[in-house]
Design an enzyme around this catalytic site. Structure first.
Site, PDB file in Angstrom:
ATOM      1  N   ASP A 126      16.506 -34.105   3.851  1.00 15.66           N
ATOM      2  CA  ASP A 126      15.914 -34.289   2.675  1.00 15.66           C
ATOM      3  C   ASP A 126      14.354 -34.969   2.104  1.00 15.66           C
ATOM      4  O   ASP A 126      13.755 -35.235   1.365  1.00 15.66           O
ATOM      5  CB  ASP A 126      16.449 -36.129   1.999  1.00 15.66           C
ATOM      6  CG  ASP A 126      16.503 -37.101   3.406  1.00 15.66           C
ATOM      7  OD1 ASP A 126      15.643 -36.393   4.219  1.00 15.66           O
ATOM      8  OD2 ASP A 126      17.338 -37.892   3.595  1.00 15.66           O
ATOM      9  N   HIS A 127      13.781 -35.018   3.508  1.00 20.98           N
ATOM     10  CA  HIS A 127      12.297 -35.774   3.851  1.00 20.98           C
ATOM     11  C   HIS A 127      11.265 -34.108   3.193  1.00 20.98           C
ATOM     12  O   HIS A 127      10.740 -34.116   1.896  1.00 20.98           O
ATOM     13  CB  HIS A 127      12.186 -36.461   4.172  1.00 20.98           C
ATOM     14  CG  HIS A 127      12.224 -37.166   5.058  1.00 20.98           C
ATOM     15  ND1 HIS A 127      13.871 -38.043   4.458  1.00 20.98           N
ATOM     16  CD2 HIS A 127      11.649 -38.490   4.927  1.00 20.98           C
ATOM     17  CE1 HIS A 127      13.733 -39.180   4.906  1.00 20.98           C
ATOM     18  NE2 HIS A 127      12.709 -39.738   5.352  1.00 20.98           N
TER      19      HIS A 127
ATOM     20  N   ASP B 120      15.850 -43.248  10.847  1.00 16.35           N
ATOM     21  CA  ASP B 120      14.940 -43.215   9.774  1.00 16.35           C
ATOM     22  C   ASP B 120      14.978 -44.925   9.522  1.00 16.35           C
ATOM     23  O   ASP B 120      15.750 -45.174   9.131  1.00 16.35           O
ATOM     24  CB  ASP B 120      15.832 -42.446   8.623  1.00 16.35           C
ATOM     25  CG  ASP B 120      15.209 -42.579   7.243  1.00 16.35           C
ATOM     26  OD1 ASP B 120      13.937 -41.976   7.365  1.00 16.35           O
ATOM     27  OD2 ASP B 120      14.397 -43.690   6.813  1.00 16.35           O
TER      28      ASP B 120
ATOM     29  N   ARG C  20       8.909 -48.943  -0.346  1.00 13.12           N
ATOM     30  CA  ARG C  20       7.470 -49.196   0.620  1.00 13.12           C
ATOM     31  C   ARG C  20       6.358 -48.723  -0.524  1.00 13.12           C
ATOM     32  O   ARG C  20       6.650 -47.424  -1.086  1.00 13.12           O
ATOM     33  CB  ARG C  20       6.869 -48.489   1.374  1.00 13.12           C
ATOM     34  CG  ARG C  20       8.382 -48.854   2.408  1.00 13.12           C
ATOM     35  CD  ARG C  20       8.049 -48.318   4.273  1.00 13.12           C
ATOM     36  NE  ARG C  20       8.983 -48.306   4.700  1.00 13.12           N
ATOM     37  CZ  ARG C  20       9.759 -47.850   5.972  1.00 13.12           C
ATOM     38  NH1 ARG C  20       9.348 -46.522   6.227  1.00 13.12           N
ATOM     39  NH2 ARG C  20      10.353 -48.769   6.956  1.00 13.12           N
TER      40      ARG C  20
ATOM     41  N   SER D 234       7.634 -47.202   8.971  1.00 14.31           N
ATOM     42  CA  SER D 234       8.652 -46.453   9.219  1.00 14.31           C
ATOM     43  C   SER D 234       8.909 -46.202  10.999  1.00 14.31           C
ATOM     44  O   SER D 234       8.494 -46.789  11.740  1.00 14.31           O
ATOM     45  CB  SER D 234       7.947 -45.034   8.923  1.00 14.31           C
ATOM     46  OG  SER D 234       8.282 -43.752   9.859  1.00 14.31           O
TER      47      SER D 234
ATOM     48  N   ARG E  69       9.403 -43.068  12.359  1.00 15.33           N
ATOM     49  CA  ARG E  69       8.927 -41.879  12.599  1.00 15.33           C
ATOM     50  C   ARG E  69       7.890 -42.380  14.063  1.00 15.33           C
ATOM     51  O   ARG E  69       6.897 -42.903  15.036  1.00 15.33           O
ATOM     52  CB  ARG E  69       7.449 -41.323  12.070  1.00 15.33           C
ATOM     53  CG  ARG E  69       6.648 -42.704  11.382  1.00 15.33           C
ATOM     54  CD  ARG E  69       5.991 -41.907  10.018  1.00 15.33           C
ATOM     55  NE  ARG E  69       6.104 -42.258   9.191  1.00 15.33           N
ATOM     56  CZ  ARG E  69       5.884 -41.808   8.388  1.00 15.33           C
ATOM     57  NH1 ARG E  69       4.292 -42.382   8.360  1.00 15.33           N
ATOM     58  NH2 ARG E  69       6.688 -42.296   7.131  1.00 15.33           N
TER      59      ARG E  69
HETATM   60  C1  MIC Z   1       9.997 -43.738   5.414  1.00 13.76           C
HETATM   61  O1  MIC Z   1      10.283 -43.299   4.222  1.00 13.76           O
HETATM   62  O2  MIC Z   1       8.662 -43.918   5.186  1.00 13.76           O
HETATM   63  C2  MIC Z   1      10.729 -42.869   5.944  1.00 13.76           C
HETATM   64  C3  MIC Z   1       9.714 -40.724   6.105  1.00 13.76           C
HETATM   65  O3  MIC Z   1      11.685 -42.180   5.720  1.00 13.76           O
HETATM   66  C4  MIC Z   1      10.707 -42.697   7.529  1.00 13.76           C
HETATM   67  C5  MIC Z   1      10.563 -41.449   8.071  1.00 13.76           C
HETATM   68  C6  MIC Z   1       9.941 -40.741   8.978  1.00 13.76           C
HETATM   69  O4  MIC Z   1       8.560 -40.902   8.390  1.00 13.76           O
HETATM   70  O5  MIC Z   1      10.126 -39.475   8.830  1.00 13.76           O
HETATM   71  C7  MIC Z   1      10.978 -44.155   8.133  1.00 13.76           C
HETATM   72  O6  MIC Z   1      11.202 -44.999   6.725  1.00 13.76           O
HETATM   73  O7  MIC Z   1      11.491 -44.774   9.115  1.00 13.76           O
HETATM   74 FE1  SF4 Z   2      13.187 -41.590   1.490  1.00 16.85          FE
HETATM   75 FE2  SF4 Z   2      12.085 -43.282   3.869  1.00 16.85          FE
HETATM   76 FE3  SF4 Z   2      11.838 -42.554   0.989  1.00 16.85          FE
HETATM   77 FE4  SF4 Z   2      14.027 -43.725   1.838  1.00 16.85          FE
HETATM   78  S1  SF4 Z   2      12.101 -45.370   2.033  1.00 16.85           S
HETATM   79  S2  SF4 Z   2      13.529 -42.174   0.462  1.00 16.85           S
HETATM   80  S3  SF4 Z   2      14.429 -42.442   3.750  1.00 16.85           S
HETATM   81  S4  SF4 Z   2      10.983 -41.232   2.587  1.00 16.85           S
END
Ligand code: MIC
Ligand code: SF4
Length: 642
Positions: free
Chosen positions: A64-65, A119, A379, A535, A537
């Site tokens: 999905d990313h 995630d 975010r 995140s 990550r």
């Molecule tokens: C995000 O919203 O920052 C992400 C991308 O979903 C991350 C995960 C990632 O960095 O792949 C998260 O929230 O953990």
């Molecule tokens: Fe995807 Fe992270 Fe954004 Fe949710 S917050 S939509 S999991 S990138």
């Protein structure tokens, strides 16, 4: 003792440790989820651990990313995850099927079970009474192998909801209010548990918006009771058999209570550049906007989309505004196409995106220079949209849609009386984009397909007894993992290649950092409060590791990032006295001695070149000490299996 709901679920899943506040406990994990941006590493780690088949009740891999395929890398990663999932017993949600948290809520989540996901927004499933926690990829790999997931036995904050939301005031406004009260670091070490008569006025998608964005509080997770509304949702998904009623005991004891009268709330926005910079729309005023993005795991349910469609119906998006909409799942998009709401969006001029994270993770739709963008996401960190000088406001779908028509930030209460939005009793369920894993007997014939951009987990080394380090970077408070390891369409394709992605580490703060860190290695980073928020990550720990960073000394750490540092074998030290932050500058040389004794006492002494001694702390469980001494969680897990 009268128990909160979260404690009941935790206590029934403890397989290691003593349930006492502040102590580490290991939980049995029933379900796991991964997404593609963190999943490639998680499956490489699972492969390195060497267990042939997952030992959870259900593990699901989502794509999905990284869905913009402007080179071979993302497509290769999708193929890798699809093949390794099939081989090892993991269900696979194909690209196009939707955002992991939305789909997991719809198709797999079960009240009372435990879920960890690579995630940070995994707590979305708390909307149906699951104990759902965001974690680093390696923790998820270990849980897939049947290992426990460790959390600090949390404090539990009870948010009591009373009353009912007024027309055009949304679940998003509830969580923005909680963020205003608690701040982005107010939830660290805590679980947020919702109760009160206001709960029964909120549908499951609304509850999931609230638990989703609880991640921005830094909380371990957030949870709602499982009640008749949950049951109706699960029945609509054809999964009523998975439902059970769950709630806290009457008069349960909580560590803290916050009461919110839903009827007193009004539409809110989180202003640039932090999710807790919350103000009333009526206070901010009618600022001119350039862009509106609707979607993300926070606000992309059918209910959200129906509200947006109602507002856009028969109107045209303002000429100065670009409106994009990404429905959260194939199920949502399909139902929108059948109930007519999709055509209202299309007719209004909205740019319909695939069901994926999209602009939320900077995969396209970066705003214009200096642009003002309203987003229904969770975010709004500086630069996360892909445009460094853009100003992002986080708002409800109602605010977003009304503003997209007017061209300025709009209080949706101007729309008059709100109609009743009725969610159907039965959803259109079609799991044709979810692949079952292969049967165990066929698994060995499945070939895991790895593209050339997929590189192994980086080498780690056991923590030594003394360290002489150069300060390669000093940063301030609230540094996010988006600062440490930026995302976006250009960098995300490197998620399965640590040597390549590490060249982008911290460039948002200092473009010279990656080269300097290598030159000055071994090095240490000095951080402020809440270092590593955001995140999950693990790349934000693995890239510094690859660049030779051995320790981070900060005023305080965010939960998942601290765990990721330990998992990577990097020491996370907290300054005993925050004012000592001023005693160390970038370029200084420091030394830390007697580390092995300090790991046990938790008390460290950092000595500067001029001989000043600075006290630092690192509270570690025996397990964490062993992980650091083994050179990280992967080495530790492998040695224990051997
Ligand atoms: C995000 O919203 O920052 C992400 C991308 O979903 C991350 C995960 C990632 O960095 O792949 C998260 O929230 O953990
Ligand atoms: Fe995807 Fe992270 Fe954004 Fe949710 S917050 S939509 S999991 S990138």
């Amino acid at each position: 003792m009268k128990l909160p709901l979260a404690r009941k679920i935790i206590d029934s899943h403890i397989i290691d440790g003593i349930p006492e506040k502040g102590r580490e406990v290991g939980l049995r994990i029933d379900q796991t989820l991964t997404q593609d941006a963190t999943g490639t590493m998680a499956y490489l780690e699972f492969e390195a651990i060497g267990i042939p088949r997952v030992r959870t009740e259900r593990s699901v891999a989502y794509i999905d990313h990284n869905t913009l395929q402007s080179g071979f890398e993302n497509a290769d990663d999708h193929r890798f995850i699809g093949s390794i999932a099939k081989k090892h017993g993991v269900w696979f949600s194909r690209p196009g099927n939707g955002i992991c948290h939305q789909v997991h809520l719809e198709r797999f989540g079960i009240p009372g079970k435990t879920l960890i996901g690579s995630d940070s927004h995994t707590p979305t499933a708390g909307g149906i009474g699951m104990l759902a926690i965001g974690a680093g990829g390696l923790d998820v790999a270990v849980a897939m192998g049947g290992g426990a997931y460790y959390i600090t036995y949390p404090e539990i904050v009870n948010v009591r909801l009373t009353g009912k939301l007024n027309d055009w005031v949304a679940a998003k406004d509830v969580i923005l209010e909680v963020l205003r009260i608690m701040s982005v670091k107010g939830g660290v070490g805590k679980i947020i548990e919702y109760s009160g008569d206001g709960v029964s006025t909120l549908s499951v998608p609304e509850r999931a918006t609230i638990t989703n964005m609880g991640a921005e509080l830094g909380a371990t997770t957030s949870i709602f009771p499982s009640d008749e509304i949950t049951r109706a949702f699960m029945k609509a998904e054809g999964r009523e058999q998975d439902w059970k009623p769950l709630s806290a005991d009457d008069d349960a004891e909580y560590d803290e209570v916050i009461t919110i009268d839903l009827s007193s709330l009004e539409p809110l926005a989180a202003c640039p550049h932090s999710p807790d910079n919350v103000k009333k729309i009526s206070e901010i005023g009618k600022i001119k906007i350039d862009q509106v993005c609707i979607g993300s795991c926070t606000n992309s349910s059918l209910l959200d989309m129906m509200k947006v469609a109602y507002i856009l119906k028969g109107k045209t998006v303002h000429p100065d505004v670009s409106l994009s909409i990404a429905p959260g799942s194939k199920q949502v998009l399909g139902m929108m196409s059948r109930n007519g709401s999709l055509s209202s969006l299309i007719e209004s001029g909205a740019r319909i995106l695939e069901s994926a994270c999209g602009p939320c993770i900077g995969m396209g739709q970066s705003p214009n220079s200096g642009g003002i963008s309203l987003r229904t996401f969770n975010r709004n960190f500086e630069g996360r949209s892909g445009t460094k000088d853009a100003g992002i406001y986080l708002v409800s779908p109602e605010v977003a849609a009304a503003s997209a028509i007017n061209g300025y930030l709009t209080d949706p209460r101007e729309l008059g009386t709100m109609p009743d939005f009725i969610i159907p009793d039965v959803f259109d369920v079609n799991d044709n984009m979810i692949e079952r894993p292969a049967d165990e007997k066929d698994a060995e014939n499945i070939i895991v397909l790895k593209g050339p951009n997929i590189k192994n987990y980086p080498e780690t080394t056991p923590v030594t007894d003394s360290l002489d380090l150069t300060v390669s970077l000093k940063v301030g408070d609230n540094i996010t993992t988006d600062h440490i390891m930026p995302a976006g369409a250009k960098i995300l394709p490197l998620r399965s290649n640590i040597p390549a992605i590490s060249k982008h580490c911290f460039v948002a703060c200092d473009p010279e950092f990656p080269e300097r860190a290598v030159r000055e290695a071994p090095s240490v980073i000095i951080g402020g409060a809440n270092y590593g928020q955001g995140s999950s990550r693990e790349h934000a720990a693995l890239a510094p590791l690859y660049l030779g960073v051995k320790a981070v000394i900060a005023k305080s750490f965010a939960r998942i990032h601290r765990a990721n540092l330990i998992n990577a074998g990097i020491l996370p030290l907290e300054l005993a006295n925050e004012n000592d932050y001023d005693l160390i500058k970038q370029g200084d040389k420091i030394s830390i001695n007697d580390i092995h004794c300090s790991l046990i006492s938790g008390e460290f002494t950092v000595e500067t070149e001029s001989g000043k001694k600075i006290a630092a702390r690192c509270k570690l469980s025996e397990r964490m000490r062993d992980i650091l001494k083994a050179g990280g969680l992967l080495a530790y897990t492998k040695s224990r299996l051997n």
